[in-house]
Design a protein around this motif. Structure first.
Motif, PDB file in Angstrom:
ATOM      1  N   ARG A 148       0.830  -1.218   0.000  1.00 40.17           N
ATOM      2  CA  ARG A 148       0.000   0.000   0.000  1.00 40.17           C
ATOM      3  C   ARG A 148       0.861   1.265   0.000  1.00 40.17           C
ATOM      4  O   ARG A 148       0.532   2.247  -0.668  1.00 40.17           O
ATOM      5  N   THR A 149       1.968   1.227   0.723  1.00 43.02           N
ATOM      6  CA  THR A 149       2.822   2.415   0.833  1.00 43.02           C
ATOM      7  C   THR A 149       3.634   2.649  -0.433  1.00 43.02           C
ATOM      8  O   THR A 149       3.669   3.764  -0.970  1.00 43.02           O
ATOM      9  N   VAL A 150       4.281   1.602  -0.917  1.00 40.30           N
ATOM     10  CA  VAL A 150       5.203   1.747  -2.043  1.00 40.30           C
ATOM     11  C   VAL A 150       4.468   1.797  -3.380  1.00 40.30           C
ATOM     12  O   VAL A 150       4.816   2.590  -4.260  1.00 40.30           O
ATOM     13  N   LEU A 151       3.416   0.968  -3.520  1.00 40.21           N
ATOM     14  CA  LEU A 151       2.717   0.869  -4.802  1.00 40.21           C
ATOM     15  C   LEU A 151       1.380   1.588  -4.812  1.00 40.21           C
ATOM     16  O   LEU A 151       0.637   1.512  -5.791  1.00 40.21           O
ATOM     17  N   LEU A 189      -3.316  -7.083  -9.111  1.00 39.40           N
ATOM     18  CA  LEU A 189      -4.204  -6.135  -8.428  1.00 39.40           C
ATOM     19  C   LEU A 189      -3.698  -4.701  -8.543  1.00 39.40           C
ATOM     20  O   LEU A 189      -4.490  -3.759  -8.703  1.00 39.40           O
ATOM     21  N   VAL A 190      -2.399  -4.516  -8.462  1.00 34.42           N
ATOM     22  CA  VAL A 190      -1.843  -3.163  -8.574  1.00 34.42           C
ATOM     23  C   VAL A 190      -2.047  -2.618  -9.981  1.00 34.42           C
ATOM     24  O   VAL A 190      -2.482  -1.474 -10.173  1.00 34.42           O
ATOM     25  N   HIS A 232       9.140  -0.072 -12.665  1.00 37.92           N
ATOM     26  CA  HIS A 232       8.539  -0.292 -13.990  1.00 37.92           C
ATOM     27  C   HIS A 232       7.277   0.527 -14.179  1.00 37.92           C
ATOM     28  O   HIS A 232       6.989   0.998 -15.279  1.00 37.92           O
ATOM     29  N   LEU A 233       6.491   0.677 -13.117  1.00 37.62           N
ATOM     30  CA  LEU A 233       5.279   1.478 -13.221  1.00 37.62           C
ATOM     31  C   LEU A 233       5.592   2.944 -13.470  1.00 37.62           C
ATOM     32  O   LEU A 233       4.792   3.666 -14.060  1.00 37.62           O
TER      33      LEU A 233
END
Length: 235
Positions: A148-151, A189-190, A232-233
């Motif tokens: 949740r924090t990083v992505l 999911l991300v 990558h995102l």
């Protein structure tokens, strides 16, 4: 028109004993959900007779189908292979140990029928009912907090092996997923959130299994995969 309304997938790796319960229980629950279903076993290079056991089921029930791999592909790759191969309106999967109460499967599928692109079980919502060791609970909470924090995910639980999708929506997304094994769930999911998919998270009753194929190296790998995906995102 699709061949099946629902395809339920059991990812399997050396789970011969678990299949004895999982296959008949799956059929029982799915019969209460729809008249049009396929139970697909994504058997991933097992050496314990899992494939042979499923082949026996195929001969007596045409609604059961084996997808066998001679060598281990990785859980995520095995799931992707089946999702691409089947002709179904809704695809779902759940762990073969049935750690998540199968009583939740109708609600999971109904969420997709009602318009969600993805429905996912959650062991970490306030209403969830779970039993597992303190160590596993701390590890799970820490992992999902990191996601949740990083992505920047909005979900509680990314690794619960209890998910359903609109197949036509999820197919293009599969081409973007790099993770072949346990991180596949989180990456899907991300990326789905980044694409604006409608996601429903469902609290579940979950009981830990005595048998787990998740190793420390898998946990470490998923941790590093979080930061790899973020890079990558942001490319």
């Amino acid at each position: 028109m699709t061949e099946y309304e629902v395809c339920a997938i059991l990812p399997v790796y050396n789970d011969r004993d678990a299949l004895e319960t999982a296959i008949p229980r799956s059929i029982e629950v799915l019969e209460g959900v729809t008249d049009s279903f396929l139970l697909a076993v994504a058997e991933d290079g097992s050496t314990d007779g899992s494939a042979e056991f499923v082949r026996e089921w195929e001969t007596k029930d045409s609604r059961v189908r084996l997808f066998h791999a001679d060598e281990r592909l990785g859980r995520g790759t095995a799931l992707t292979r089946v999702i691409r191969a089947v002709d179904a309106e809704i695809v779902c999967y759940y762990d073969v140990d049935l750690a998540t109460d199968m009583a939740h499967l109708p609600a999971l599928i109904q969420a997709v029928r009602d318009g969600s692109d993805v429905a996912t079980g959650s062991r970490l919502m306030p209403e969830s009912d779970i039993v597992r060791t303190q160590g596993r609970e701390v590890a799970s909470q820490g992992y999902n907090l990191l996601v949740r924090t990083v992505l920047k995910s909005r979900l509680y639980d990314h690794q619960c092996g209890f998910k359903a999708f609109r197949r036509d929506r999820i197919l293009p997304l599969l081409d973007t997923i790099e993770a072949p094994h346990w991180f596949w769930d989180t990456e899907l999911l991300v990326r789905a959130q980044r694409k604006g998919f409608r996601i429903t998270e469902i609290p579940v009753r979950w009981r830990t299994s005595d048998k787990t194929t998740v190793k420390f190296s898998d946990v470490y790998g998923m941790g590093t995969a979080i930061f790899h995906l973020r890079r990558h995102l942001n490319d």
